[in-house]
Design an enzyme around this catalytic site. Structure first.
Site, short mmCIF file in Angstrom:
data_model
loop_
_atom_site.label_atom_id
_atom_site.label_comp_id
_atom_site.label_asym_id
_atom_site.label_seq_id
_atom_site.Cartn_x
_atom_site.Cartn_y
_atom_site.Cartn_z
N SER A 1 -10.02 -0.74 6.85
CA SER A 1 -9.47 -0.52 5.75
C SER A 1 -8.49 -1.68 4.97
O SER A 1 -8.34 -1.66 3.89
CB SER A 1 -8.61 0.81 5.76
OG SER A 1 -9.11 1.89 5.52
N SER B 1 -9.59 1.61 2.77
CA SER B 1 -9.07 2.39 1.82
C SER B 1 -7.80 1.69 1.33
O SER B 1 -7.31 1.91 0.28
CB SER B 1 -8.22 3.36 2.77
OG SER B 1 -7.64 2.78 3.50
N LYS C 1 0.90 -1.34 -0.10
CA LYS C 1 0.11 -0.06 0.11
C LYS C 1 0.68 1.43 0.04
O LYS C 1 1.83 1.34 0.58
CB LYS C 1 -0.79 -0.08 1.35
CG LYS C 1 -2.26 0.81 1.35
CD LYS C 1 -2.72 0.91 2.62
CE LYS C 1 -3.95 1.75 2.73
NZ LYS C 1 -4.89 1.72 3.57
#
Lengths: 92, 482
Positions: free
Chosen positions: B178, B154, B79
């Protein structure tokens, strides 16, 4: 609790050091009012325990260790020279 | 089957046996990413050259007879809010465009030291604020199962990458769901470890008391392998713990007979929970029961109260954490004549709408006159919620619930921030209480994946993995999206 007004949005933006597009102010005021209204549910919760913060597992020894390279860090800045970060003049 | 679609454990085994080189696996992964990313937009940066160079070095080291790490040659996607030395790290924000960190996040460094190879940095909602990966400065990521839908967020890019088969393992961060929510929407496993289990050093902070780094995978075994490598104390993060990970090794084979799984009726109906998701999750729980687990009813905190506490506390912490993005030390600057004007212009134009909304909300709940009613009361409610989870665990070993109340929404369908926030209603409690939680792919509704969430007491990740592995033996491994 009061609704968040456009004036409040301007005041919060000033506190948070950011500009808010004037076309967005009213929408933001409405959105923030919706959210603060939603969180009013917190007021009705009866709390019987004292919150305890997360515990730290350990603290490091207070000794000097090698750290990140100064030049590399300065290079990551939008505006710097060999002595430091450069920002607009703040005194005389 | 494409080479790199095998599990991480299997890939390492065949690479170490000399059946295939790490270079070939890495190249296969990169070719798929390069072919699919223009459409899927799950990667912000593709690390082709560095990945191939790392794979060559690994192959040479194996050739010299050196003992490779437990994840040797495994392609991983990271990420883009986890710092990677020498590789651009943007957090999905214009304000960090071009930012090249001089160090690597500990969780990432541990995977790399174990032999994993970073093939891409993945897309995310800006600064991890969102539940759809539509709020990225680099455009929306698509769900690999249906390109008209969001992957969740996210960590949507990391979930989509594993679902699409780009890599067997990816990394995300979970502040309110997330990792688990996009795992659910993309049909893969997503684990949020106990707060303090994995170092947060090098994770660009959103809400420090809630943030935790964790893995996505398509097998329970890979999930366990990634956690095993990442877990443990890090001198750079004083909140990380040295809690033993021995139990993770044996968790996968463990019989789940007699395990008490807690179900809360209020978490299994109403509140915008779709019938399709509720039925799919209930069916999986019946499977647990058939495998010998005992289903018990428990009382859990009200999801609305957890959501409300979160949307006070997380923005409050974010407003403080994001103060460092001011155009001085990293990223992008808007030039201005005075320092305050430079700050305001840079932050006002380089942050996206959702980030600005949360900074303003956080500033409000911390401001004079409102702090007691909002911030402090939310802290008290957080304490109460933590206590209620602890009480529930007196009667059960773990808790099961849906991960997300709905399947992946259509891209562009969610325009009301509050409606998006409500997608996190089942996941937020574990963050507030610091508990480990896992989303298991448990079936489909309207041809889209559905996830079941399991929550365990602190540092009891092995219980989550045991159930996941047992369910996988029954239902099979989740497949690559097609």
């Amino acid at each position: 609790m009061p609704d968040i007004t456009s004036d409040d949005v301007h005041r919060l933006a000033e506190l948070a050091r950011l500009t808010v597009d004037s076309a967005r102010v009213e929408t933001l005021a409405a959105e923030l009012s919706d959210i603060t209204e939603y969180v009013q549910v917190l007021r009705s919760v009866t709390c019987t325990v004292t919150p305890s913060p997360h515990a730290m597992s350990s603290v490091r020894k207070d000794e000097v260790n090698p750290s990140l390279d100064r030049e590399e860090l300065l290079n990551a800045a939008p505006h710097s020279d060999a002595d430091g970060f450069i920002v607009p003049r703040v005194v005389g | 089957m494409t080479i790199h679609h095998q599990s991480a454990t299997q890939l390492t085994r065949i690479i170490c046996a000399g059946d295939i080189s790490a270079y070939e696996v890495t190249t296969a992964s990169l070719e798929q990413i390069q072919a699919e990313n223009p459409n899927l937009n799950a990667a912000i940066t593709i690390c082709a050259e560095k990945a191939q160079a790392a794979a060559k070095r690994l192959d040479e080291s194996i050739g010299r007879g050196e003992i490779p790490g437990p994840l040797a040659g495994v392609p991983i996607v990271v990420k883009d809010n986890l710092c990677t030395e020498g590789v651009e790290t943007t957090a999905g924000s214009h304000i960090l465009r071009g930012h090249i960190p001089p160090f690597t996040a500990t969780a990432v460094a541990r995977l790399v030291n174990a032999g994993a190879i970073i093939v891409a940095k993945s897309n995310l909602d800006e600064f991890a604020m969102g539940s759809s990966t539509e709020h990225s400065a680099f455009g929306a990521t698509k769900n690999p199962w249906d390109h008209t839908r969001v992957p969740g967020g996210s960590s949507g890019g990391s979930a989509a990458a594993v679902a699409a088969g780009w890599a067997p393992i990816s990394l995300g961060s979970d502040t309110g769901g997330s990792i688990r929510q996009p795992a659910s929407l993309c049909g893969v496993y997503g684990l949020k470890p106990t707060w303090g289990r994995v170092s947060r050093f090098g994770l660009i902070a959103f809400a420090s008391s809630l943030d935790q780094v964790g893995p996505f995978a398509r097998t329970a075994q890979d999930l366990a392998a990634a956690l095993q490598v990442m877990a443990g104390h890090d001198p750079h993060d004083a909140t990380s713990t040295a809690y033993a990970t021995d139990a993770l090794n044996t968790a996968l084979e463990k019989d789940i007979r007699g395990q008490r799984i807690g179900i809360c009726p209020e978490w299994m109906s109403g509140n915008g929970l779709s019938t399709g998701v509720a039925d799919t999750v209930s069916h999986a729980i019946e499977v647990f029961e058939k495998m010998g687990a005992k289903i018990v009813e428990v009382t859990l905190p009200k999801t609305q109260e957890a959501l409300a506490a979160y949307y006070v506390l997380a923005p409050a912490e974010a407003s403080s954490n994001l103060a460092r993005f001011d155009g001085v030390r990293f990223g992008v600057r808007n030039e201005a004549n005075t320092l305050p004007e430079m700050y305001k212009s840079t932050r006002g134009t380089q942050f996206g709408d959702e980030v600005i909304r949360r900074i303003l909300l956080g500033t409000f709940v911390l401001s004079d006159g409102y702090r007691e009613a909002y911030y402090r009361q939310a802290q008290r409610v957080r304490g109460q919620i933590t206590h209620e989870f602890e009480s529930a665990f007196a009667d059960c070993d773990l808790i099961a619930s849906p991960t997300s109340p709905v399947i992946a929404p259509l891209i562009g369908a969610q325009t009301d921030p509050l409606a998006m926030y409500r997608m996190d209603e089942f996941t937020i409690g574990a963050n507030l209480a610091g508990l480990p939680a896992l989303s298991i792919p448990c079936g489909y509704s309207d041809s889209m994946p559905v996830g079941l969430q399991l929550i365990a007491p602190k540092f009891r990740e092995e219980r989550l993995l045991s159930i996941a592995a047992a369910y996988e033996r029954h239902a099979g491994q989740p497949g690559v999206a097609s």
